[in-house]
Design a protein around this motif. Structure first.
Motif, PDB file in Angstrom:
ATOM      1  N   VAL A  54      -6.249  -4.032 -12.269  1.00 50.43           N
ATOM      2  CA  VAL A  54      -5.765  -5.026 -11.302  1.00 50.43           C
ATOM      3  C   VAL A  54      -5.784  -6.419 -11.929  1.00 50.43           C
ATOM      4  CG1 VAL A  54      -6.179  -6.109  -9.051  1.00 50.43           C
ATOM      5  CG2 VAL A  54      -6.418  -3.628  -9.310  1.00 50.43           C
TER       6      VAL A  54
ATOM      7  N   VAL B 293       2.393   1.728  -3.476  1.00 50.77           N
ATOM      8  CA  VAL B 293       1.391   2.187  -4.437  1.00 50.77           C
ATOM      9  C   VAL B 293       1.048   3.650  -4.175  1.00 50.77           C
ATOM     10  CG1 VAL B 293      -1.015   1.913  -5.196  1.00 50.77           C
ATOM     11  CG2 VAL B 293       0.417  -0.112  -4.841  1.00 50.77           C
ATOM     12  N   GLU B 294       0.868   3.990  -2.909  1.00 52.80           N
ATOM     13  CA  GLU B 294       0.506   5.365  -2.549  1.00 52.80           C
ATOM     14  C   GLU B 294       1.597   6.341  -2.967  1.00 52.80           C
ATOM     15  OE1 GLU B 294      -1.934   8.083  -1.920  1.00 52.80           O
ATOM     16  OE2 GLU B 294      -2.634   6.092  -1.352  1.00 52.80           O
TER      17      GLU B 294
ATOM     18  N   TYR C 258       2.719   3.783 -12.423  1.00 52.61           N
ATOM     19  CA  TYR C 258       2.411   2.655 -11.536  1.00 52.61           C
ATOM     20  C   TYR C 258       2.413   1.342 -12.324  1.00 52.61           C
ATOM     21  CZ  TYR C 258      -0.205  -0.816  -9.019  1.00 52.61           C
ATOM     22  OH  TYR C 258      -0.590  -2.012  -8.449  1.00 52.61           O
TER      23      TYR C 258
ATOM     24  N   THR D 124      -6.579  -5.775   0.858  1.00 49.41           N
ATOM     25  CA  THR D 124      -5.527  -5.102   0.085  1.00 49.41           C
ATOM     26  C   THR D 124      -5.894  -4.988  -1.382  1.00 49.41           C
ATOM     27  OG1 THR D 124      -3.874  -5.883   1.651  1.00 49.41           O
ATOM     28  CG2 THR D 124      -3.070  -5.142  -0.496  1.00 49.41           C
ATOM     29  N   LEU D 125      -6.405  -6.054  -1.961  1.00 53.85           N
ATOM     30  CA  LEU D 125      -6.799  -5.991  -3.370  1.00 53.85           C
ATOM     31  C   LEU D 125      -7.991  -5.057  -3.556  1.00 53.85           C
ATOM     32  CD1 LEU D 125      -6.232  -9.708  -4.416  1.00 53.85           C
ATOM     33  CD2 LEU D 125      -4.795  -7.727  -4.954  1.00 53.85           C
TER      34      LEU D 125
ATOM     35  N   CYS E 106       2.974 -11.715  -7.577  1.00 53.64           N
ATOM     36  CA  CYS E 106       2.599 -10.704  -6.589  1.00 53.64           C
ATOM     37  C   CYS E 106       2.545 -11.357  -5.209  1.00 53.64           C
ATOM     38  CB  CYS E 106       1.222 -10.125  -6.947  1.00 53.64           C
ATOM     39  SG  CYS E 106       0.580  -8.964  -5.717  1.00 53.64           S
TER      40      CYS E 106
ATOM     41  N   ARG F 179       0.829  -1.211   0.000  1.00 53.13           N
ATOM     42  CA  ARG F 179       0.000   0.000   0.000  1.00 53.13           C
ATOM     43  C   ARG F 179       0.861   1.258   0.000  1.00 53.13           C
ATOM     44  NH1 ARG F 179      -5.520  -0.571   3.493  1.00 53.13           N
ATOM     45  NH2 ARG F 179      -6.021  -2.701   2.922  1.00 53.13           N
TER      46      ARG F 179
ATOM     47  N   ARG G  99      -8.175   2.611  -4.864  1.00 54.66           N
ATOM     48  CA  ARG G  99      -7.166   3.664  -5.042  1.00 54.66           C
ATOM     49  C   ARG G  99      -6.969   3.978  -6.522  1.00 54.66           C
ATOM     50  NH1 ARG G  99      -5.010   7.464  -5.739  1.00 54.66           N
ATOM     51  NH2 ARG G  99      -3.161   8.390  -4.794  1.00 54.66           N
TER      52      ARG G  99
ATOM     53  N   TRP H 189      -8.570  -2.422  -1.606  1.00 52.78           N
ATOM     54  CA  TRP H 189      -7.974  -1.080  -1.458  1.00 52.78           C
ATOM     55  C   TRP H 189      -7.314  -0.642  -2.765  1.00 52.78           C
ATOM     56  CZ3 TRP H 189      -3.021   0.604  -2.194  1.00 52.78           C
ATOM     57  CH2 TRP H 189      -2.773   1.934  -1.822  1.00 52.78           C
ATOM     58  N   LEU H 190      -6.593  -1.558  -3.409  1.00 52.61           N
ATOM     59  CA  LEU H 190      -5.905  -1.226  -4.654  1.00 52.61           C
ATOM     60  C   LEU H 190      -6.910  -0.827  -5.728  1.00 52.61           C
ATOM     61  CD1 LEU H 190      -3.343  -1.003  -6.342  1.00 52.61           C
ATOM     62  CD2 LEU H 190      -3.511  -3.473  -6.782  1.00 52.61           C
ATOM     63  N   ARG H 191      -7.985  -1.583  -5.859  1.00 53.83           N
ATOM     64  CA  ARG H 191      -9.013  -1.223  -6.848  1.00 53.83           C
ATOM     65  C   ARG H 191      -9.584   0.157  -6.547  1.00 53.83           C
ATOM     66  NH1 ARG H 191     -10.877  -6.242  -5.560  1.00 53.83           N
ATOM     67  NH2 ARG H 191     -12.787  -5.364  -4.698  1.00 53.83           N
TER      68      ARG H 191
END
Length: 196
Positions: free
Chosen positions: A152, A65-66, A82, A117-118, A93, A62, A124, A120-122
């Protein structure tokens, strides 16, 4: 580094290399240079230690990525940066790979940080796409949530294809393909040359 930290870091590496089922407490202890007593002093058992390891990997992912998506430039440049960032492609991964582990998926405590986490990634990535639309860098119709899910999926699928082929080239092709789809919605911007 404390014994507890060595146990967590050793578990993180082993989960990435072997998955949950292939990671035994004995192997964790050997890699960490810790005895059985030390492991059970800090953790209730393998599952407790694995949850901590997955959460630490997720937190680092995270943060990375951030950092990438908070870099200077346009939303389009940040997304392209990214997608193109350096990765250990043939290792897969460290979070997404755990979805292939039946024991992780069947154990709520292990599954939760992977799913969070996945998700959150979507979210973000969807936020970044929404910014691009709001600033006029991306043109509609482009659904942020659906596009983020596609990004993703392309990344995770790219890892799978690359590992199956034994070559990062297939991953690069997946990224080039998803960038081409984004380029169709980029306004006055060549996404194929965008960097961060």
């Amino acid at each position: 580094m404390s014994t507890r930290d060595r146990l967590v870091d050793s578990t993180r590496e082993l989960l990435w290399e072997r998955g949950y089922v292939g990671t035994s407490p004995k192997t964790i202890q050997q890699r960490a240079g810790a005895g059985q007593g030390s492991m059970y002093h800090h953790f209730a058992g393998k599952e407790d230690l694995a949850v901590e390891a997955i959460r630490k990997t997720a937190a680092e992912m995270r943060a990375s990525v951030e950092t990438q998506l908070s870099a200077p430039g346009t939303a389009v440049e940040r997304l392209a940066g990214y997608l193109r960032r350096e990765r250990a492609v043939l290792r897969g991964c460290p979070i997404g790979g755990l979805t292939q582990d039946p024991e992780v998926m069947a154990t709520p405590a292990l599954r939760a940080p992977v799913e969070e986490t996945l998700g959150w990634l979507r979210d973000r990535l969807a936020d970044e796409i929404h910014r691009g639309l709001a600033c006029g860098e991306l043109r509609p119709p482009l659904d942020p949530a659906a596009t983020a899910a596609a990004l993703v999926a392309a990344l995770q699928g790219g890892y799978v294809l690359a590992r199956a082929a034994g070559s990062a080239e297939v991953f690069d092709q997946a990224i080039a393909g998803i960038l081409a789809l984004l380029a169709a919605h980029a306004v006055g911007h060549d996404i194929n040359t965008a960097t961060t």
